[in-house]
Design an enzyme around this catalytic site. Structure first.
Site, PDB file in Angstrom:
ATOM      1  N   GLU A   1     -14.651   4.400   8.174  1.00 38.57           N
ATOM      2  CA  GLU A   1     -13.571   3.556   7.644  1.00 38.57           C
ATOM      3  C   GLU A   1     -12.849   2.803   8.761  1.00 38.57           C
ATOM      4  OE1 GLU A   1      -9.130   4.223   5.966  1.00 38.57           O
ATOM      5  OE2 GLU A   1     -10.640   5.477   5.016  1.00 38.57           O
TER       6      GLU A   1
ATOM      7  N   ASP B   1      -0.220   5.156   1.034  1.00 38.60           N
ATOM      8  CA  ASP B   1      -0.488   6.136   2.088  1.00 38.60           C
ATOM      9  C   ASP B   1      -0.424   5.496   3.467  1.00 38.60           C
ATOM     10  OD1 ASP B   1      -0.959   8.523   0.595  1.00 38.60           O
ATOM     11  OD2 ASP B   1      -2.880   7.696  -0.065  1.00 38.60           O
TER      12      ASP B   1
ATOM     13  N   ASP C   1      -1.501  -1.028   5.831  1.00 33.59           N
ATOM     14  CA  ASP C   1      -1.843  -0.418   7.119  1.00 33.59           C
ATOM     15  C   ASP C   1      -3.320  -0.548   7.427  1.00 33.59           C
ATOM     16  OD1 ASP C   1      -2.820   2.970   6.877  1.00 33.59           O
ATOM     17  OD2 ASP C   1      -2.682   1.580   5.203  1.00 33.59           O
TER      18      ASP C   1
ATOM     19  N   ASP D   1       0.873  -1.161   0.000  1.00 28.70           N
ATOM     20  CA  ASP D   1       0.000   0.000   0.000  1.00 28.70           C
ATOM     21  C   ASP D   1       0.925   1.230   0.000  1.00 28.70           C
ATOM     22  OD1 ASP D   1      -2.339   1.646   0.622  1.00 28.70           O
ATOM     23  OD2 ASP D   1      -1.522   1.752   2.637  1.00 28.70           O
TER      24      ASP D   1
ATOM     25  N   LYS E   1      -9.364  -3.673  -3.337  1.00 28.01           N
ATOM     26  CA  LYS E   1      -8.036  -3.915  -3.895  1.00 28.01           C
ATOM     27  C   LYS E   1      -7.950  -5.326  -4.472  1.00 28.01           C
ATOM     28  CE  LYS E   1      -5.364  -0.465  -1.506  1.00 28.01           C
ATOM     29  NZ  LYS E   1      -4.234  -0.188  -0.642  1.00 28.01           N
TER      30      LYS E   1
END
Length: 296
Positions: free
Chosen positions: A92, A47, A234, A45, A209
């Site tokens: 989220e 960010d 993360d 990933d 994803k």
């Protein structure tokens, strides 16, 4: 912890490191070393995985934040983007909600945000300036991470729900956008005068994803000879990034737990092999990669 593992990779004794099953980590690493580093690929990933979560107590920007905070966006748009963040970010990271429940809400968030950005008529040649003026920071140890993978011809696939154009600019300005790096992300679509008109293709967000990985099977086919995966993420949504890998032999999952540690630690320990708690560096992933390439 398996004593051998600490000998193999002393950094796994760092205070930020948590592992539910150190023996399993040791077995995976030994199996990968036996297979050789030419069988390894890294899927990560971006960010808050390759970039820092915070610096000196202040949150660091994501790819979207870089734009949101830049001069390319007027104050009215900034305000609306902030409202979206305040509405959707708590959803989220809410561990009491299922992915199924979050999914449509995340799509809603990203879609609304992208629509707002398109209205701003952002110019392509201003993106580099926005990144340069931002407080974006790759994690400490990033140079070793990118350079070492490149030197050993290990493919690095960066999978991001952020904005690909910004992401590439961040790594370009850091001098680490090497030829072994491939990015799957949301890319901007500019018209012939270089003004943002839309975003290209299917939206990649935090929870799809897997679909993104499966859509890009062409990429993974090229990497058929690399069935050993080191995955960095993360969020729990990042765990599906390797689902497009065919005939996988081993996968070592390293997770950065940046925020809401107490509520989320158990779910991360259950899902990731190595959990790094509030660790702003790439020290542990680097130590793992050095071990896998025989540069102990």
């Amino acid at each position: 912890m398996a004593a051998d593992l600490k000998k193999m990779i002393p950094e796994l004794s760092n205070t930020s490191v948590c592992m539910r099953d150190p023996q399993r980590v040791q077995d995976i690493l030994q199996s990968m070393v036996k297979a050789g580093s030419n069988t390894v690929q890294v899927i990560s990933d971006f960010d808050m995985t390759l970039t820092r979560f915070a610096y000196n107590g202040k949150r660091c920007p994501t790819c979207h934040n870089i734009l949101d905070n830049s001069k390319l966006i007027d104050s009215d748009c900034k305000e609306q983007l902030k409202e979206l963040l305040n509405t959707y970010y708590p959803i989220e990271i809410d561990s009491s909600r299922s992915v199924e429940e979050k999914l449509p809400l995340m799509v809603e968030w990203w879609t609304k945000a992208h629509e707002l950005l398109v209205q701003q008529e952002i110019k392509k040649d201003m993106l580099a300036v926005a990144v340069r003026e931002s407080e974006a920071m790759l994690r400490e140890g990033y140079q070793l991470f990118f350079d070492h993978l490149h030197e050993h011809s290990i493919p690095l696939l960066i999978f991001s729900a952020g904005i690909g154009d910004i992401l590439e600019e961040v790594i370009r300005q850091a001098g680490v956008f090497h030829s072994n790096v491939k990015v799957f992300s949301n890319y901007m679509d500019f018209d012939e005068s270089g003004v943002l008109r839309a975003f290209k293709g299917e939206l990649i967000h935090i929870y799809n994803k897997r679909e993104g990985a499966l859509l890009n099977t062409g990429h993974f086919k090229e990497l058929r000879t690399r069935p050993n995966v080191v995955l960095l993420g993360d969020s729990l949504g990042d765990l599906t990034m390797a689902d497009g890998v065919q005939d996988m032999e081993n996968i070592l999952k390293i997770g950065f737990l940046n925020d809401k540690v107490d509520e989320r630690k158990q779910s991360y320990l259950d899902s990731y092999d190595i959990v790094l708690v509030k660790d702003e560096t790439l020290e542990v992933p680097n130590a793992v990669l050095l071990y896998l390439t025989g540069n102990k």
